[in-house]
Every structure is written in structure tokens, then in C-alpha cells.
Scaffold this active site. Structure first.
Site, mmCIF file in Angstrom:
data_model
loop_
_atom_site.group_PDB
_atom_site.id
_atom_site.type_symbol
_atom_site.label_atom_id
_atom_site.label_comp_id
_atom_site.label_asym_id
_atom_site.label_seq_id
_atom_site.Cartn_x
_atom_site.Cartn_y
_atom_site.Cartn_z
ATOM 1 N N SER A 1 0.817 -1.223 0.000
ATOM 2 C CA SER A 1 0.000 0.000 0.000
ATOM 3 C C SER A 1 0.850 1.272 0.000
ATOM 4 C CB SER A 1 -0.923 0.024 1.222
ATOM 5 O OG SER A 1 -0.218 0.480 2.358
ATOM 6 N N ARG B 1 3.824 4.155 -1.147
ATOM 7 C CA ARG B 1 4.040 4.928 -2.392
ATOM 8 C C ARG B 1 4.716 4.054 -3.446
ATOM 9 N NH1 ARG B 1 4.283 8.810 1.488
ATOM 10 N NH2 ARG B 1 6.132 7.780 2.300
ATOM 11 N N GLU C 1 1.488 -6.706 3.366
ATOM 12 C CA GLU C 1 1.499 -5.484 4.172
ATOM 13 C C GLU C 1 1.835 -5.865 5.612
ATOM 14 O OE1 GLU C 1 1.684 -2.478 4.880
ATOM 15 O OE2 GLU C 1 1.696 -1.629 2.886
ATOM 16 N N THR D 1 15.701 2.082 2.153
ATOM 17 C CA THR D 1 16.893 2.856 2.558
ATOM 18 C C THR D 1 16.850 3.083 4.073
ATOM 19 O OG1 THR D 1 15.733 4.941 2.156
ATOM 20 C CG2 THR D 1 17.036 4.042 0.328
ATOM 21 N N ALA E 1 19.877 -1.393 -3.828
ATOM 22 C CA ALA E 1 20.361 -0.068 -4.251
ATOM 23 C C ALA E 1 19.469 1.002 -3.652
ATOM 24 C CB ALA E 1 20.348 0.048 -5.774
ATOM 25 N N ASN F 1 18.928 3.638 -4.949
ATOM 26 C CA ASN F 1 18.188 4.238 -6.070
ATOM 27 C C ASN F 1 18.271 3.291 -7.258
ATOM 28 O OD1 ASN F 1 17.460 5.943 -8.382
ATOM 29 N ND2 ASN F 1 17.469 7.592 -6.884
ATOM 30 N N MET F 2 17.118 2.948 -7.821
ATOM 31 C CA MET F 2 17.063 1.926 -8.876
ATOM 32 C C MET F 2 17.046 2.542 -10.270
ATOM 33 S SD MET F 2 16.443 -1.243 -7.468
ATOM 34 C CE MET F 2 16.411 -1.757 -5.763
ATOM 35 N N HIS G 1 13.538 15.670 -0.976
ATOM 36 C CA HIS G 1 12.478 14.654 -1.074
ATOM 37 C C HIS G 1 11.189 15.156 -0.443
ATOM 38 C CE1 HIS G 1 15.930 11.972 -1.848
ATOM 39 N NE2 HIS G 1 15.051 11.231 -2.499
ATOM 40 N N LYS H 1 9.182 11.459 3.814
ATOM 41 C CA LYS H 1 10.379 10.609 3.863
ATOM 42 C C LYS H 1 10.940 10.572 5.284
ATOM 43 C CE LYS H 1 14.687 9.501 1.507
ATOM 44 N NZ LYS H 1 14.391 8.065 1.486
ATOM 45 N N GLY I 1 19.126 7.438 0.662
ATOM 46 C CA GLY I 1 19.981 6.339 0.207
ATOM 47 C C GLY I 1 20.794 6.751 -1.006
HETATM 48 N N1 LIG Z 1 15.802 2.407 -4.033
HETATM 49 C C1 LIG Z 1 14.941 3.234 -4.652
HETATM 50 O O1 LIG Z 1 15.000 3.465 -5.882
HETATM 51 C C2 LIG Z 1 13.852 3.860 -3.829
HETATM 52 C C3 LIG Z 1 12.862 4.655 -4.419
HETATM 53 C C4 LIG Z 1 11.821 5.128 -3.627
HETATM 54 C C5 LIG Z 1 11.772 4.809 -2.277
HETATM 55 N N2 LIG Z 1 12.763 4.050 -1.741
HETATM 56 C C6 LIG Z 1 12.736 3.617 -0.337
HETATM 57 O O2 LIG Z 1 11.705 2.631 -0.213
HETATM 58 C C7 LIG Z 1 11.187 2.660 1.117
HETATM 59 C C8 LIG Z 1 9.671 2.815 1.061
HETATM 60 O O3 LIG Z 1 9.342 4.063 0.499
HETATM 61 P P1 LIG Z 1 7.822 4.519 0.301
HETATM 62 O O4 LIG Z 1 7.870 5.940 -0.101
HETATM 63 O O5 LIG Z 1 7.107 3.525 -0.541
HETATM 64 O O6 LIG Z 1 7.320 4.411 1.821
HETATM 65 P P2 LIG Z 1 5.833 4.145 2.362
HETATM 66 O O7 LIG Z 1 5.861 4.475 3.804
HETATM 67 O O8 LIG Z 1 4.850 4.821 1.469
HETATM 68 O O9 LIG Z 1 5.647 2.569 2.169
HETATM 69 C C9 LIG Z 1 6.238 1.587 2.978
HETATM 70 C C10 LIG Z 1 5.214 0.490 3.140
HETATM 71 O O10 LIG Z 1 5.831 -0.645 3.773
HETATM 72 C C11 LIG Z 1 4.853 -1.204 4.643
HETATM 73 N N3 LIG Z 1 5.496 -2.082 5.624
HETATM 74 C C12 LIG Z 1 6.149 -1.736 6.755
HETATM 75 N N4 LIG Z 1 6.532 -2.854 7.434
HETATM 76 C C13 LIG Z 1 6.117 -3.909 6.698
HETATM 77 C C14 LIG Z 1 6.201 -5.324 6.865
HETATM 78 N N5 LIG Z 1 6.784 -5.864 7.934
HETATM 79 N N6 LIG Z 1 5.668 -6.121 5.919
HETATM 80 C C15 LIG Z 1 5.069 -5.591 4.829
HETATM 81 N N7 LIG Z 1 4.920 -4.252 4.620
HETATM 82 C C16 LIG Z 1 5.441 -3.427 5.547
HETATM 83 C C17 LIG Z 1 4.167 0.017 5.264
HETATM 84 O O11 LIG Z 1 2.928 -0.323 5.855
HETATM 85 C C18 LIG Z 1 4.028 0.906 4.023
HETATM 86 O O12 LIG Z 1 2.815 0.650 3.332
HETATM 87 C C19 LIG Z 1 11.912 3.802 1.824
HETATM 88 O O13 LIG Z 1 13.009 3.273 2.534
HETATM 89 C C20 LIG Z 1 12.400 4.657 0.667
HETATM 90 O O14 LIG Z 1 13.520 5.437 0.993
HETATM 91 C C21 LIG Z 1 13.784 3.587 -2.485
HETATM 92 O O1 LIG Z 2 10.897 8.631 -1.782
HETATM 93 C C1 LIG Z 2 11.902 8.121 -1.258
HETATM 94 O O2 LIG Z 2 11.933 7.794 -0.043
HETATM 95 C C2 LIG Z 2 13.103 7.871 -2.086
HETATM 96 N N1 LIG Z 2 14.063 7.195 -1.536
HETATM 97 C C3 LIG Z 2 15.287 6.820 -2.162
HETATM 98 C C4 LIG Z 2 16.455 7.422 -1.418
HETATM 99 O O3 LIG Z 2 16.444 7.424 -0.169
HETATM 100 O O4 LIG Z 2 17.390 7.901 -2.064
HETATM 101 C C5 LIG Z 2 15.311 7.075 -3.645
HETATM 102 C C6 LIG Z 2 14.552 8.309 -4.047
HETATM 103 C C7 LIG Z 2 13.144 8.323 -3.482
#
Ligand SMILES: NC(=O)c1ccc[n+]([C@@H]2O[C@H](COP(=O)([O-])OP(=O)(O)OC[C@H]3O[C@@H](n4cnc5c(N)ncnc54)[C@H](O)[C@@H]3O)[C@@H](O)[C@H]2O)c1
Ligand SMILES: O=C(O)C1=N[C@H](C(=O)O)CCC1
Length: 270
Positions: free
Chosen positions: A13, A15, A37, A103, A125, A127-128, A158, A162, A168
Site C-alpha cells: 500500500s 508509495r 502489508e 533505505t 540499491a 536508487n534503482m 524529497h 520521507k 539512500g
Molecule cells: N531504491 C529506490 O529506488 C527507492 C525509491 C523510492 C523509495 N525508496 C525507499 O523505499 C522505502 C519505502 O518508500 P515509500 O515511499 O514507498 O514508503 P511508504 O511508507 O509509502 O511505504 C512503505 C510500506 O511498507 C509497509 N510495511 C512496513 N513494514 C512492513 C512489513 N513488515 N511487511 C510488509 N509491509 C510493511 C508500510 O505499511 C508501508 O505501506 C523507503 O526506505 C524509501 O527510501 C527507495
Molecule cells: O521517496 C523516497 O523515499 C526515495 N528514496 C530513495 C532514497 O532514499 O534515495 C530514492 C529516491 C526516493
């Protein structure tokens, strides 16, 4: 029978979870076979498509990773550090590729992921996206070419929700800059400035985090030298970018042996 890899999305659920579900369910190269979830979440037990406000998808949202991972070839995980580390052991048991976008890891989390990677294929990573991964290569090259008369500063922005800083991505860029200079980021990172900080230390790599509104993700690597300044910049304007990268990683990981990989491996940028 469909032979494409079956993927489970954790944090369905969130983002990124919603974006991943859209991208994977539209792909002909993979199948969405599960969605998770956290326990207690109001999507548990509901059809995923309906929970997302659309047509039924025939996938029920669960909260039991062991059960969900049993029939999956890949887990795509954008949740929290604690959840991801717990998922890593279970993904290893299920012999599923674990793609980690989460991250904000502390050293203890990273140690546990390293241990899990002895038995599992982990692709992680901060960032993907292709653009950011290319930017890490450029950052390393520029840092290699310049001496410490150029101060390196990393500025990231961001959305307001966040929870971790620096991002990350900023840390990936910092690692790349430090590697270019032949130093350890831990020794030179300056992550908090407030009050009478004294003059900037030569050789430090500084981090600044902006949080606000719905900013998807922006990163500047600044090389500030005497009389001139180089700025390398990446701007993400659409989260599907990260989801497409994660799907690419899940497919790349199929048939690989155990180990910890990153997007530079996936994109052939090493
Ligand atoms: N590497 C990338 O390219 C990249 C890009 C965007 C976001 N991110 C990272 O991804 C992570 C999530 O970002 P977001 O914006 O989607 O956050 P968010 O808070 O919108 O979503 C995280 C979801 O994980 C769920 N969750 C928490 N614990 C859980 C569990 N034990 N089992 C299943 N679900 C669980 C939460 O309920 C929530 O719905 C962050 O660490 C963010 O920095 C990384
Ligand atoms: O929305 C976020 O949270 C993002 N997390 C990653 C980071 O921590 O760099 C990648 C960009 C978006």
C-alpha cells in the site's frame, strides 16, 4: 503454463508498493503472485486490485511472508529496514531473488543482509534508476580528477513523508565521491551542521537534506573549487522510474548464484 518469474511485492500500500504493482502487473516478463502489508494493516485479507480502488486482481493481500515467498521467484521490497532484514532470511529460505529498495539501514541491518547473501541473491540499491546509477559513475570520475581544493557537497530533496536522511541516493553518491578520492566515506562524511560549526574541514564530504511537499527525489553533487563550481544533478519526476528499475533487477537476478549485487551490476556499469 506461464513460465515468467512470479514476484511478491512487500509494502503493497506504500508509495512505491502501489507503483511496483502497476509496473509488474503491466509487464509481460513477470507475474505478480503476492502482495504483503504489515500485520494489522487494513488491506490484509482484501483483494489487492480492490484495495487499490480498481478491479479485482485475484491476489489477496497477506501479512505472512513465509507463506507468500514459498511460490515466488523474486521479492521486491520497499518497506523499512527492520522489515527488509526479516524478509531477507525468509527470501533466502525460499530461494527467491530479493530486490531491496529500502533505505535508512544501520550497520547492524547491513551485517544481517550480508549474512543472508551467503545463501541468497540480494540486489540492493538506494536508487534503482539508470540516471542516478550513471551519476555515481560520473561522480567517482570527477572526484578522482579533482584534488581537495574542490569541496564536495551533496544536496538532496524529497517529499515531506520521507523518514530517513541523508537519502539512500545521497549516500550512494557520497560513497562514489569517497571512492574517487580513495578515502572511506565514514572518515569524511559531515552529516550535521548547526550553530558555530567552525570552518569546513578540507576533504570532508558534506550532506544537506531538504524535505517538503511531494518532491519525488532530487540530488546535486557540488564540487566547489577556487573560482569555479561543477554541479552534477539528477531529478526524478516520476516514481515509476524506480519501480521499472526494480523489475529489471528481479529479472536480472533469475538464475544467479548467491551474493550481494547492486544496480551497477544489473545495468552493466561496473
Ligand atoms: N531504491 C529506490 O529506488 C527507492 C525509491 C523510492 C523509495 N525508496 C525507499 O523505499 C522505502 C519505502 O518508500 P515509500 O515511499 O514507498 O514508503 P511508504 O511508507 O509509502 O511505504 C512503505 C510500506 O511498507 C509497509 N510495511 C512496513 N513494514 C512492513 C512489513 N513488515 N511487511 C510488509 N509491509 C510493511 C508500510 O505499511 C508501508 O505501506 C523507503 O526506505 C524509501 O527510501 C527507495
Ligand atoms: O521517496 C523516497 O523515499 C526515495 N528514496 C530513495 C532514497 O532514499 O534515495 C530514492 C529516491 C526516493
Amino acid at each position: 503454463m506461464d513460465q515468467t518469474p512470479g514476484i511478491v511485492v512487500t509494502g503493497a500500500s506504500g508509495r512505491m508498493g502501489r507503483m511496483l504493482i502497476e509496473v509488474i502487473s503491466q509487464s509481460e516478463a513477470a507475474r505478480l503472485v503476492g502482495a504483503l502489508e504489515r500485520p494489522g494493516h487494513d488491506w490484509i485479507g482484501r483483494d489487492l486490485g480492490e484495495a487499490m480502488g480498481g478491479a479485482a486482481m485475484g491476489v489477496t493481500v497477506g501479512d505472512d511472508p513465509l507463506e507468500a515467498f514459498a511460490n515466488a521467484q523474486a521479492i521486491v521490497d520497499f518497506t523499512s529496514p527492520d522489515a527488509t532484514v526479516a524478509h531477507a532470511d525468509l527470501a533466502a529460505q525460499a530461494r527467491a531473488v530479493h530486490v531491496i529498495g529500502t533505505t535508512g539501514f544501520a550497520e547492524e541491518h547491513l551485517t544481517r543482509l550480508k549474512a543472508a547473501a551467503r545463501h541468497a541473491t540480494i540486489i540492493r540499491a538506494g536508487n534503482m534508476s539508470l540516471g542516478v546509477n550513471l551519476l555515481t559513475v560520473l561522480t567517482r570520475k570527477v572526484a578522482e580528477a579533482l584534488d581537495t581544493s574542490f569541496d564536495i557537497e551533496i544536496v538532496e530533496a524529497h517529499h515531506a513523508q520521507k523518514v530517513d536522511a541523508p537519502s539512500g541516493t545521497a549516500l550512494m553518491l557520497g560513497e562514489a565521491a569517497a571512492a574517487g578520492r580513495g578515502v572511506s566515506l565514514d572518515d569524511v562524511a559531515d552529516r550535521a551542521r548547526d550553530g558555530i560549526t567552525g570552518a569546513r574541514k578540507t576533504g570532508d564530504i558534506g550532506f544537506t537534506a531538504i524535505r517538503g511537499g511531494d518532491i519525488v527525489g532530487e540530488h546535486d553533487v557540488i564540487f566547489a573549487g577556487p573560482g569555479e563550481r561543477i554541479v552534477l544533478r539528477h531529478v526524478a519526476s516520476d516514481r515509476s522510474l524506480f519501480a521499472r528499475g526494480a523489475l529489471k533487477a528481479a529479472l536480472w537476478g533469475q538464475g544467479r548464484g548467491p551474493g550481494e549485487f547492486d544496480m551497477l551490476d544489473v545495468l552493466g556499469l561496473k
